[in-house]
Design a protein around this motif. Structure first.
Motif, PDB file in Angstrom:
ATOM      1  N   ILE A 262       7.483   9.221   2.494  1.00 33.75           N
ATOM      2  CA  ILE A 262       5.918   8.587   1.533  1.00 33.75           C
ATOM      3  C   ILE A 262       5.177   8.719   0.320  1.00 33.75           C
ATOM      4  O   ILE A 262       4.645   9.808   0.460  1.00 33.75           O
ATOM      5  N   HIS A 263       5.181   7.429   0.119  1.00 30.19           N
ATOM      6  CA  HIS A 263       4.563   7.381  -1.016  1.00 30.19           C
ATOM      7  C   HIS A 263       3.052   6.539  -0.993  1.00 30.19           C
ATOM      8  O   HIS A 263       4.049   5.173  -0.838  1.00 30.19           O
ATOM      9  N   ALA A 264       2.365   6.303  -1.725  1.00 32.36           N
ATOM     10  CA  ALA A 264       1.151   5.806  -1.608  1.00 32.36           C
ATOM     11  C   ALA A 264       0.881   4.952  -3.093  1.00 32.36           C
ATOM     12  O   ALA A 264       0.990   6.077  -3.774  1.00 32.36           O
ATOM     13  N   LEU A 265       0.771   4.064  -2.702  1.00 30.38           N
ATOM     14  CA  LEU A 265       0.857   3.295  -4.720  1.00 30.38           C
ATOM     15  C   LEU A 265      -0.117   3.613  -5.464  1.00 30.38           C
ATOM     16  O   LEU A 265      -0.259   3.523  -5.851  1.00 30.38           O
ATOM     17  N   ASN A 266      -1.546   2.945  -4.050  1.00 29.20           N
ATOM     18  CA  ASN A 266      -3.083   3.507  -5.262  1.00 29.20           C
ATOM     19  C   ASN A 266      -3.500   4.543  -4.180  1.00 29.20           C
ATOM     20  O   ASN A 266      -3.280   5.746  -3.700  1.00 29.20           O
ATOM     21  N   GLU A 267      -4.748   4.109  -3.498  1.00 25.04           N
ATOM     22  CA  GLU A 267      -5.370   5.225  -2.296  1.00 25.04           C
ATOM     23  C   GLU A 267      -5.072   5.694  -1.590  1.00 25.04           C
ATOM     24  O   GLU A 267      -3.852   4.568  -0.510  1.00 25.04           O
ATOM     25  N   VAL A 268      -5.533   6.385  -0.625  1.00 21.49           N
ATOM     26  CA  VAL A 268      -4.778   6.665   0.892  1.00 21.49           C
ATOM     27  C   VAL A 268      -6.094   6.138   1.832  1.00 21.49           C
ATOM     28  O   VAL A 268      -6.893   6.318   0.959  1.00 21.49           O
ATOM     29  N   SER A 269      -5.783   5.502   2.875  1.00 26.08           N
ATOM     30  CA  SER A 269      -6.594   5.340   3.912  1.00 26.08           C
ATOM     31  C   SER A 269      -6.391   5.548   5.380  1.00 26.08           C
ATOM     32  O   SER A 269      -4.859   5.290   4.796  1.00 26.08           O
TER      33      SER A 269
ATOM     34  N   TYR B 168       1.160  -0.999  -0.339  1.00 18.67           N
ATOM     35  CA  TYR B 168       0.124   0.004   0.303  1.00 18.67           C
ATOM     36  C   TYR B 168       0.954   1.409   0.398  1.00 18.67           C
ATOM     37  O   TYR B 168      -0.032   2.000  -0.381  1.00 18.67           O
ATOM     38  N   LEU B 169       1.560   1.216   0.540  1.00 16.00           N
ATOM     39  CA  LEU B 169       2.712   2.356   0.715  1.00 16.00           C
ATOM     40  C   LEU B 169       4.089   2.083   0.655  1.00 16.00           C
ATOM     41  O   LEU B 169       4.584   0.892   1.134  1.00 16.00           O
ATOM     42  N   PHE B 170       4.989   3.124   0.360  1.00 16.42           N
ATOM     43  CA  PHE B 170       6.558   3.153   0.169  1.00 16.42           C
ATOM     44  C   PHE B 170       6.727   3.847   1.461  1.00 16.42           C
ATOM     45  O   PHE B 170       6.003   4.915   1.465  1.00 16.42           O
ATOM     46  N   PHE B 171       7.757   3.597   2.634  1.00 17.79           N
ATOM     47  CA  PHE B 171       8.477   5.252   3.373  1.00 17.79           C
ATOM     48  C   PHE B 171      10.195   5.049   3.325  1.00 17.79           C
ATOM     49  O   PHE B 171      10.553   3.587   3.558  1.00 17.79           O
ATOM     50  N   GLN B 172      10.814   5.686   3.273  1.00 17.01           N
ATOM     51  CA  GLN B 172      11.755   6.099   3.399  1.00 17.01           C
ATOM     52  C   GLN B 172      12.293   7.410   4.548  1.00 17.01           C
ATOM     53  O   GLN B 172      11.973   8.550   3.832  1.00 17.01           O
ATOM     54  N   TYR B 173      13.384   6.704   5.644  1.00 16.30           N
ATOM     55  CA  TYR B 173      13.868   8.281   6.441  1.00 16.30           C
ATOM     56  C   TYR B 173      15.426   8.200   5.743  1.00 16.30           C
ATOM     57  O   TYR B 173      15.925   6.955   6.764  1.00 16.30           O
ATOM     58  N   THR B 174      15.842   8.941   6.054  1.00 15.99           N
ATOM     59  CA  THR B 174      17.002   9.376   5.754  1.00 15.99           C
ATOM     60  C   THR B 174      17.830  10.581   6.607  1.00 15.99           C
ATOM     61  O   THR B 174      17.258  11.661   6.393  1.00 15.99           O
TER      62      THR B 174
END
Length: 278
Positions: free
Chosen positions: A69-76, A56-62
């Motif tokens: 934060i990226h949603a691949l499709n609809e956000v919930s 549903y979602l990618f997250f990455q932190y440096t």
């Protein structure tokens, strides 16, 4: 749903097709992931919110940057709650978030964070090879040389102030600007033998490039020079066999938005860069 952390190489191998499908949008995640693969000691948290059937979602932190934060499709709300719970359980404090307005609004509401600053509101725009709408040019695009370095840095100061509404130590950017010049990535637009505007290729991506530092000197604004310059720059970019060019545009600058749309750029996604008070 669950949040799952990946090793950078594992994440990239599994999601490469999706990442490259929207490379303009995912460019920062891709870049940070590649750097982490080259340097195993780098500080790179990367993961997903997923279940057994779907991601549903990618997250990455440096650190010290904001979490992407990226949603691949609809956000919930559920996917955002899952991410927030994961950060709390793992005791990961983040400096802020860089994401769409829809996700940002949900994140702030669910987390209860009240003390924050929206640093920028941007749109990611993309121009694909073959979709350039060429403009009539009243000047010419030229490559910057090292003799232009001081002038380029003064333009960068103006660009930064226009974009972020704050001053910058341009001298600290001298090595980066020199690198752009040496790699023929920094351009000026010249009209009647006067440099009136600047732009740059800021990042070489896998299939395209990211462009930026688009700046017209105040005394030359209102003549369409930026639009002409970006049209000429796109010709150079596509002559180098890139599939697309992309850039971040300030939502509070409708004149620039219209100019980019005029030459064929399309909005892919909105982005807010939000800093938390920690």
């Amino acid at each position: 749903m669950k949040a799952k952390r990946y090793e950078p190489n594992e994440f990239y191998e599994r999601y490469q097709e999706e990442l490259l499908r929207k490379e303009a949008v995912y460019q920062l995640i891709i870049t940070n992931c590649q750097r982490a693969m080259e340097d195993p000691l780098s500080d790179c948290l990367i993961g997903t919110v997923e279940d057994d059937q779907k991601t549903y979602l990618f997250f990455q932190y440096t650190r010290p940057y904001r979490m992407l934060i990226h949603a691949l499709n609809e956000v919930s709300a559920e996917m955002i709650q899952t991410l927030i719970d994961y950060l709390k359980i793992e005791k990961i404090e983040i400096t802020g978030i860089n994401t769409s307005k829809e996700i940002a609004d949900l994140y702030l509401k669910i987390s209860g964070i009240k003390d924050y600053q929206i640093r920028t509101k941007m749109d990611i725009m993309e121009l694909k090879n073959g979709e350039l709408i060429e403009q009539i040019s009243t000047g010419k695009l030229i490559h910057a040389t090292l003799d232009d370095l001081d002038f380029a840095l003064s333009c960068y100061e103006g660009f930064y102030e226009d974009c972020f509404h704050e001053e910058v130590d341009a001298e600290s950017y001298r090595p980066t600007m020199s690198h752009h010049i040496e790699n023929q990535e920094l351009f000026f637009y010249e009209v009647n033998d006067k440099k009136v505007a600047m732009c740059a290729i800021t990042r070489q991506l896998l299939r395209g490039v990211s462009v930026g530092m688009v700046y017209t000197l105040p005394q030359y604004r209102g003549h369409g020079y930026a639009k002409q310059m970006m049209s000429e720059q796109a010709k150079v970019i596509f002559a180098r066999q890139n599939e697309f060019a992309c850039l971040y545009v300030d939502q509070n600058n409708p004149i620039s938005n219209r100019a980019y749309k005029t030459i064929g750029y399309k909005i892919m996604e909105d982005k807010q860069d939000i800093v938390f008070a920690i």
